[in-house]
Motif scaffolding. Sequence first.
Motif, PDB file in Angstrom:
ATOM      1  N   LEU A 103       0.865  -1.185   0.000  1.00 25.37           N
ATOM      2  CA  LEU A 103       0.000   0.000   0.000  1.00 25.37           C
ATOM      3  C   LEU A 103       0.894   1.225   0.000  1.00 25.37           C
ATOM      4  N   LEU A 104       0.624   2.156  -0.910  1.00 29.65           N
ATOM      5  CA  LEU A 104       1.451   3.345  -1.027  1.00 29.65           C
ATOM      6  C   LEU A 104       0.602   4.554  -1.355  1.00 29.65           C
ATOM      7  N   SER A 105       1.185   5.734  -1.138  1.00 28.66           N
ATOM      8  CA  SER A 105       0.485   6.990  -1.439  1.00 28.66           C
ATOM      9  C   SER A 105       1.280   7.906  -2.357  1.00 28.66           C
ATOM     10  N   GLY A 106       2.536   7.556  -2.639  1.00 25.95           N
ATOM     11  CA  GLY A 106       3.383   8.513  -3.354  1.00 25.95           C
ATOM     12  C   GLY A 106       4.206   7.909  -4.464  1.00 25.95           C
ATOM     13  N   SER A 107       5.508   8.214  -4.427  1.00 26.52           N
ATOM     14  CA  SER A 107       6.401   7.939  -5.550  1.00 26.52           C
ATOM     15  C   SER A 107       6.756   6.476  -5.744  1.00 26.52           C
TER      16      SER A 107
ATOM     17  N   VAL B  59       0.042  -7.618  -5.208  1.00 27.79           N
ATOM     18  CA  VAL B  59      -0.830  -6.509  -5.609  1.00 27.79           C
ATOM     19  C   VAL B  59      -0.320  -5.223  -4.955  1.00 27.79           C
ATOM     20  N   VAL B  60      -0.551  -4.103  -5.646  1.00 27.91           N
ATOM     21  CA  VAL B  60      -0.206  -2.778  -5.138  1.00 27.91           C
ATOM     22  C   VAL B  60      -1.471  -1.936  -5.136  1.00 27.91           C
ATOM     23  N   VAL B  61      -1.726  -1.233  -4.033  1.00 27.87           N
ATOM     24  CA  VAL B  61      -2.918  -0.397  -3.898  1.00 27.87           C
ATOM     25  C   VAL B  61      -2.490   0.986  -3.414  1.00 27.87           C
ATOM     26  N   SER B  62      -3.087   2.020  -4.003  1.00 31.69           N
ATOM     27  CA  SER B  62      -2.824   3.385  -3.554  1.00 31.69           C
ATOM     28  C   SER B  62      -4.136   4.098  -3.285  1.00 31.69           C
ATOM     29  N   ASN B  63      -4.093   5.003  -2.311  1.00 32.35           N
ATOM     30  CA  ASN B  63      -5.254   5.852  -2.056  1.00 32.35           C
ATOM     31  C   ASN B  63      -5.194   7.128  -2.881  1.00 32.35           C
TER      32      ASN B  63
ATOM     33  N   LEU C 257      -0.229   6.981   3.547  1.00 34.18           N
ATOM     34  CA  LEU C 257      -0.507   8.088   4.460  1.00 34.18           C
ATOM     35  C   LEU C 257      -1.937   8.109   4.987  1.00 34.18           C
ATOM     36  N   LYS C 258      -2.508   6.921   5.183  1.00 32.31           N
ATOM     37  CA  LYS C 258      -3.829   6.813   5.806  1.00 32.31           C
ATOM     38  C   LYS C 258      -3.758   5.717   6.860  1.00 32.31           C
ATOM     39  N   LEU C 259      -4.637   5.805   7.825  1.00 31.31           N
ATOM     40  CA  LEU C 259      -4.731   4.708   8.791  1.00 31.31           C
ATOM     41  C   LEU C 259      -5.453   3.553   8.100  1.00 31.31           C
ATOM     42  N   TYR C 260      -4.787   2.422   7.989  1.00 30.95           N
ATOM     43  CA  TYR C 260      -5.359   1.261   7.321  1.00 30.95           C
ATOM     44  C   TYR C 260      -5.937   0.313   8.359  1.00 30.95           C
ATOM     45  N   VAL C 261      -7.189  -0.090   8.137  1.00 27.14           N
ATOM     46  CA  VAL C 261      -7.867  -1.046   9.017  1.00 27.14           C
ATOM     47  C   VAL C 261      -8.050  -2.347   8.219  1.00 27.14           C
ATOM     48  N   PRO C 262      -7.288  -3.374   8.562  1.00 25.09           N
ATOM     49  CA  PRO C 262      -7.348  -4.614   7.790  1.00 25.09           C
ATOM     50  C   PRO C 262      -8.577  -5.451   8.147  1.00 25.09           C
TER      51      PRO C 262
ATOM     52  N   ALA D 128       0.141  10.168  15.378  1.00 20.57           N
ATOM     53  CA  ALA D 128      -0.667  10.882  14.381  1.00 20.57           C
ATOM     54  C   ALA D 128       0.005  12.200  14.003  1.00 20.57           C
ATOM     55  N   GLY D 129       0.083  12.459  12.713  1.00 19.24           N
ATOM     56  CA  GLY D 129       0.648  13.711  12.216  1.00 19.24           C
ATOM     57  C   GLY D 129       2.149  13.696  12.011  1.00 19.24           C
ATOM     58  N   PHE D 130       2.836  12.660  12.496  1.00 15.68           N
ATOM     59  CA  PHE D 130       4.279  12.562  12.302  1.00 15.68           C
ATOM     60  C   PHE D 130       4.572  11.625  11.137  1.00 15.68           C
ATOM     61  N   TYR D 131       4.920  12.197   9.997  1.00 12.01           N
ATOM     62  CA  TYR D 131       5.314  11.417   8.825  1.00 12.01           C
ATOM     63  C   TYR D 131       6.208  12.285   7.952  1.00 12.01           C
ATOM     64  N   GLY D 132       6.993  11.627   7.134  1.00 14.04           N
ATOM     65  CA  GLY D 132       7.839  12.302   6.161  1.00 14.04           C
ATOM     66  C   GLY D 132       8.687  13.416   6.753  1.00 14.04           C
TER      67      GLY D 132
END
Length: 193
Positions: free
Chosen positions: A7-11, A33-37, A81-86, A108-112
């Motif tokens: 699971l990814l959100s960027g590059s 499989v690859v999934v992005s939001n 960059l989302k909270l994932y609930v499996p 929460a809020g601490f990334y990158g």
Amino acid sequence: MLNMAVLLSGSGRTLDNFHERIQAGTLAGSIQVVVSNVASALGLDKARRYGYPAFVAADSEQTNAILAAYQIDIVCLAGYLKLYVPPPHLQRRVVNIHPSLIPLFCGAGFYGDRVHRAVRQRGCLVSGCTVHFADEAYDQGPIIVQKCVGLGLEDTVKEIAAKVFAAECEAFPEALNLVDEKGIDYFWERVHR
């Protein structure tokens, strides 16, 4: 060998790293499989070029519907960059990488670059990354691998980020190989929660 969902959100830099190491035989995994939001995420284009099924999903429910079509052993949050609930069968099977030495500069809020900026503002002389199992709270699951990097007194946020990402490229595959070797339960049972 672990059947992986990424699971990814960027590059997709972490996806690049996984792909290269799988091809080299140094990562005991297979990307299913690859999934992005994010529909415009460069990582989706890379996934398709590598030959992996790639999808866009707005939330955990949509993501889980996609993952249901694949045999997945582990879900890798690779700059997601989302909270994932499996779904229930994948609980305790979600692995995240965080760009600091947890429990510092996390939650929460601490990334990158937010993390690297906070590290620099505090005047830290070391930073690093943490690969951990993810649960319902940000950055709280059992730690699998941590890597430390030394920082210079004058390092910029960009320089800190580069050092930490180099450590991430080693830590995430190492962690997945450890999970493959020791099993998922080992890491959940070694911590007192």
